[in-house]
Design a protein around this motif. Structure first.
Motif, PDB file in Angstrom:
ATOM      1  N   ILE A 306       0.859  -1.183   0.000  1.00  0.00           N
ATOM      2  CA  ILE A 306       0.000   0.000   0.000  1.00  0.00           C
ATOM      3  C   ILE A 306       0.892   1.228   0.000  1.00  0.00           C
ATOM      4  CG2 ILE A 306      -0.183   0.125   2.530  1.00  0.00           C
ATOM      5  CD1 ILE A 306      -3.167   0.902   2.066  1.00  0.00           C
ATOM      6  N   GLY A 307       0.497   2.240  -0.740  1.00  0.00           N
ATOM      7  CA  GLY A 307       1.275   3.464  -0.820  1.00  0.00           C
ATOM      8  C   GLY A 307       1.038   4.361   0.389  1.00  0.00           C
ATOM      9  N   ALA A 308       2.081   5.143   0.744  1.00  0.00           N
ATOM     10  CA  ALA A 308       1.974   6.049   1.883  1.00  0.00           C
ATOM     11  C   ALA A 308       3.017   7.152   1.763  1.00  0.00           C
ATOM     12  CB  ALA A 308       2.164   5.284   3.196  1.00  0.00           C
ATOM     13  N   THR A 309       2.837   8.182   2.567  1.00  0.00           N
ATOM     14  CA  THR A 309       3.780   9.298   2.626  1.00  0.00           C
ATOM     15  C   THR A 309       4.450   9.311   3.993  1.00  0.00           C
ATOM     16  OG1 THR A 309       2.378  10.592   1.133  1.00  0.00           O
ATOM     17  CG2 THR A 309       4.047  11.793   2.409  1.00  0.00           C
ATOM     18  N   VAL A 310       5.779   9.369   4.014  1.00  0.00           N
ATOM     19  CA  VAL A 310       6.522   9.332   5.265  1.00  0.00           C
ATOM     20  C   VAL A 310       6.258  10.608   6.065  1.00  0.00           C
ATOM     21  CG1 VAL A 310       8.805   9.245   6.339  1.00  0.00           C
ATOM     22  CG2 VAL A 310       8.328   7.870   4.300  1.00  0.00           C
ATOM     23  N   GLY A 344      16.571   6.906   0.497  1.00  0.00           N
ATOM     24  CA  GLY A 344      15.442   7.700   0.024  1.00  0.00           C
ATOM     25  C   GLY A 344      14.225   7.684   0.927  1.00  0.00           C
ATOM     26  N   ILE A 345      14.388   7.199   2.153  1.00  0.00           N
ATOM     27  CA  ILE A 345      13.274   7.171   3.108  1.00  0.00           C
ATOM     28  C   ILE A 345      13.447   8.335   4.078  1.00  0.00           C
ATOM     29  CG2 ILE A 345      11.977   5.815   4.771  1.00  0.00           C
ATOM     30  CD1 ILE A 345      12.034   4.640   1.938  1.00  0.00           C
ATOM     31  N   ALA A 347      11.187  12.174   5.672  1.00  0.00           N
ATOM     32  CA  ALA A 347       9.901  12.856   5.790  1.00  0.00           C
ATOM     33  C   ALA A 347       9.497  13.457   4.453  1.00  0.00           C
ATOM     34  CB  ALA A 347       9.979  13.931   6.866  1.00  0.00           C
ATOM     35  N   GLY A 348       8.257  13.182   4.055  1.00  0.00           N
ATOM     36  CA  GLY A 348       7.735  13.686   2.796  1.00  0.00           C
ATOM     37  C   GLY A 348       7.906  12.747   1.623  1.00  0.00           C
ATOM     38  N   ALA A 349       8.707  11.694   1.772  1.00  0.00           N
ATOM     39  CA  ALA A 349       8.953  10.762   0.673  1.00  0.00           C
ATOM     40  C   ALA A 349       7.729   9.886   0.417  1.00  0.00           C
ATOM     41  CB  ALA A 349      10.166   9.897   0.974  1.00  0.00           C
ATOM     42  N   GLN A 350       7.508   9.568  -0.848  1.00  0.00           N
ATOM     43  CA  GLN A 350       6.450   8.628  -1.233  1.00  0.00           C
ATOM     44  C   GLN A 350       7.034   7.215  -1.198  1.00  0.00           C
ATOM     45  OE1 GLN A 350       3.184   9.708  -1.905  1.00  0.00           O
ATOM     46  NE2 GLN A 350       4.136  11.579  -1.082  1.00  0.00           N
ATOM     47  N   ILE A 351       6.376   6.314  -0.485  1.00  0.00           N
ATOM     48  CA  ILE A 351       6.902   4.959  -0.303  1.00  0.00           C
ATOM     49  C   ILE A 351       5.813   3.919  -0.528  1.00  0.00           C
ATOM     50  CG2 ILE A 351       8.682   5.688   1.341  1.00  0.00           C
ATOM     51  CD1 ILE A 351       6.863   4.590   3.576  1.00  0.00           C
ATOM     52  N   GLN A 352       6.250   2.677  -0.639  1.00  0.00           N
ATOM     53  CA  GLN A 352       5.356   1.525  -0.609  1.00  0.00           C
ATOM     54  C   GLN A 352       5.655   0.750   0.673  1.00  0.00           C
ATOM     55  OE1 GLN A 352       3.102   2.490  -3.266  1.00  0.00           O
ATOM     56  NE2 GLN A 352       2.919   0.255  -3.208  1.00  0.00           N
ATOM     57  N   MET A 353       4.626   0.448   1.421  1.00  0.00           N
ATOM     58  CA  MET A 353       4.769  -0.380   2.612  1.00  0.00           C
ATOM     59  C   MET A 353       4.209  -1.756   2.255  1.00  0.00           C
ATOM     60  SD  MET A 353       3.838   2.398   5.586  1.00  0.00           S
ATOM     61  CE  MET A 353       4.921   1.676   6.811  1.00  0.00           C
ATOM     62  N   HIS A 354       4.985  -2.803   2.508  1.00  0.00           N
ATOM     63  CA  HIS A 354       4.591  -4.126   2.014  1.00  0.00           C
ATOM     64  C   HIS A 354       4.933  -5.210   3.023  1.00  0.00           C
ATOM     65  CE1 HIS A 354       8.864  -4.725   0.563  1.00  0.00           C
ATOM     66  NE2 HIS A 354       8.803  -3.419   0.600  1.00  0.00           N
ATOM     67  N   TRP A 355       4.261  -6.363   2.897  1.00  0.00           N
ATOM     68  CA  TRP A 355       4.409  -7.452   3.850  1.00  0.00           C
ATOM     69  C   TRP A 355       3.998  -8.761   3.201  1.00  0.00           C
ATOM     70  CZ3 TRP A 355       0.645  -3.847   3.695  1.00  0.00           C
ATOM     71  CH2 TRP A 355      -0.681  -4.294   3.571  1.00  0.00           C
ATOM     72  N   GLU A 356       4.454  -9.852   3.780  1.00  0.00           N
ATOM     73  CA  GLU A 356       4.059 -11.182   3.322  1.00  0.00           C
ATOM     74  C   GLU A 356       2.796 -11.617   4.083  1.00  0.00           C
ATOM     75  OE1 GLU A 356       7.014 -14.213   3.151  1.00  0.00           O
ATOM     76  OE2 GLU A 356       8.632 -12.766   2.798  1.00  0.00           O
ATOM     77  N   ALA A 357       1.939 -12.342   3.397  1.00  0.00           N
ATOM     78  CA  ALA A 357       0.703 -12.810   4.031  1.00  0.00           C
ATOM     79  C   ALA A 357       0.988 -13.662   5.258  1.00  0.00           C
ATOM     80  CB  ALA A 357      -0.132 -13.599   3.026  1.00  0.00           C
ATOM     81  N   ALA A 358       2.088 -14.414   5.246  1.00  0.00           N
ATOM     82  CA  ALA A 358       2.424 -15.296   6.378  1.00  0.00           C
ATOM     83  C   ALA A 358       2.676 -14.506   7.647  1.00  0.00           C
ATOM     84  CB  ALA A 358       3.639 -16.143   6.036  1.00  0.00           C
ATOM     85  N   ASP A 359       3.023 -13.221   7.527  1.00  0.00           N
ATOM     86  CA  ASP A 359       3.327 -12.399   8.691  1.00  0.00           C
ATOM     87  C   ASP A 359       2.110 -11.632   9.208  1.00  0.00           C
ATOM     88  OD1 ASP A 359       6.017 -13.094   8.754  1.00  0.00           O
ATOM     89  OD2 ASP A 359       6.545 -11.581   7.266  1.00  0.00           O
TER      90      ASP A 359
END
Length: 364
Positions: A306-310, A344-345, A347-359
């Protein structure tokens, strides 16, 4: 611990059975028919926020508060109607309750004198108890001449000197600073392993409960909402309250449909872990399982994202905490090891936060 001390404390602690314990004050229900079996020799922590009923339950067990209903058995004996001094339980309070005019040794000796133990036996047992908490060299000092942490050790020595099979502790580390508190957590855990008696410990501090306990009983509104090992409460919380109270959590709200989790806030579909609950209203991912990458770099199809802003990036030495907000307004938290933190992480940076279903974990 010396060989003689090992012999004296080699027997395990007493098991405790709490059955249907209730406590009401006029129309206020503090405890609502609580059932709890505590194993002999285990370290059980009653964890919860202020007003959850944890201290009331401990004080009922100690005999200081009379329950409105229910029974308490210690080693198979009903002690529900016995006064505190006839229950044979040790007690350590938050504020130590030491006598300022007595020496350390005299404070520890006090319960033995009340029991009429011979003087020579008192001297021997006080010496052993002080050695167990590493205070033998301070036996002649007054409580005002030692530190807060040392005063807490005196209170522990006084509580175990008459060899109870159960030791009750009501937030005994609450008045100490963080470093000393963490040190004494480990010392109390070691003491428990050394003497092998049953410990029942009350705290509102989740880190303290995770560090010290064999099992944790999490209370809310006078009821136990989950009982289990620290690993079970952290990795498999039974409900949203447990997930939020024990540790930090990222929780998406929604429902399960067609073998997927439908996130209502973001109108997204996320994968479910194997063996997930058939029904649930939340999907939890702990910060250490939430990964972070600059926007547009994720190609791994096994990851949900999911996309997010730091909003903030906090350096913690060995790790870095990233706080970011989605377009829908949800605050998500990731915790990464510093050497593995991507560039590149900030404040203000556009990022993707991601995870595995197993977690991920479904909250039933």
């Amino acid at each position: 611990m010396t060989k003689s001390q090992e012999t004296q404390y080699e027997s395990s602690g007493a098991p405790i059975r709490i059955s249907g314990i209730s406590k009401t004050y006029k129309e206020l229900t503090v405890l609502d028919s609580v059932d709890l079996d505590i194993r002999g020799g285990e370290f059980l922590t009653l964890l919860g926020a202020s007003g959850s009923g944890k201290s009331t339950l401990l004080n009922i067990l100690a005999g200081f508060v009379k329950p409105s209903g229910g029974t308490i058995e210690v080693d198979g004996v009903d002690v529900s109607r016995l006064p505190p001094h006839k229950r044979g339980l040790g007690m350590v309070f938050q504020h130590y309750a030491l006598f300022p005019h007595m020496s350390v040794a005299e404070n520890v000796a006090y319960p033995l004198k009340r029991l009429g133990v011979p003087k020579a036996e008192i001297i021997r047992r006080v010496g052993e108890a002080l050695d167990m908490v590493d205070l033998g060299r301070m036996a002649n000092r007054k409580p005002t001449e030692i530190s807060g942490g040392q005063q807490q050790r005196v209170a522990l020595a006084r509580a175990i000197v008459f060899r109870p099979r159960v030791l009750l502790m009501d937030e005994p580390l609450g008045a100490l600073d963080k470093m000393l508190r963490e040190q004494l957590q480990l010392e109390i855990r070691k003491l428990h392993k050394d003497i092998g008696i049953t410990f029942v410990f009350v705290t509102h501090d989740q880190d303290e409960a995770l560090t010290m306990s064999d099992r944790i009983a999490l209370l809310k509104d006078g009821q136990i909402v989950q009982l289990g090992t620290p690993e079970e409460l952290y990795n498999a919380p039974s409900c949203r309250y447990a997930a939020e109270f024990v540790g930090v959590s990222n929780i998406f709200q929604g429902s399960i449909k067609n073998s997927a989790f439908i996130d209502g806030q973001h109108a997204r579909e996320f994968k479910l872990p194997l063996g997930h609950a058939k029904e649930g209203t939340g999907l939890m991912i702990r910060p250490e399982h939430m990964r972070v990458s600059p926007a547009g770099q994720i190609t791994n199809t096994i990851h949900d994202q999911i996309g997010a802003t730091v909003e903030d990036c906090i350096y913690l030495g060995s790790s870095r905490t990233v706080q970011a907000r989605t377009d829908a307004g949800a605050l998500l938290i990731a915790r990464t090891e510093v050497p593995r933190s991507p560039d590149g992480i900030h404040a203000g940076a556009q990022i993707q936060m991601h995870w595995e279903a197993a977690d991920a974990r479904v909250l039933a």
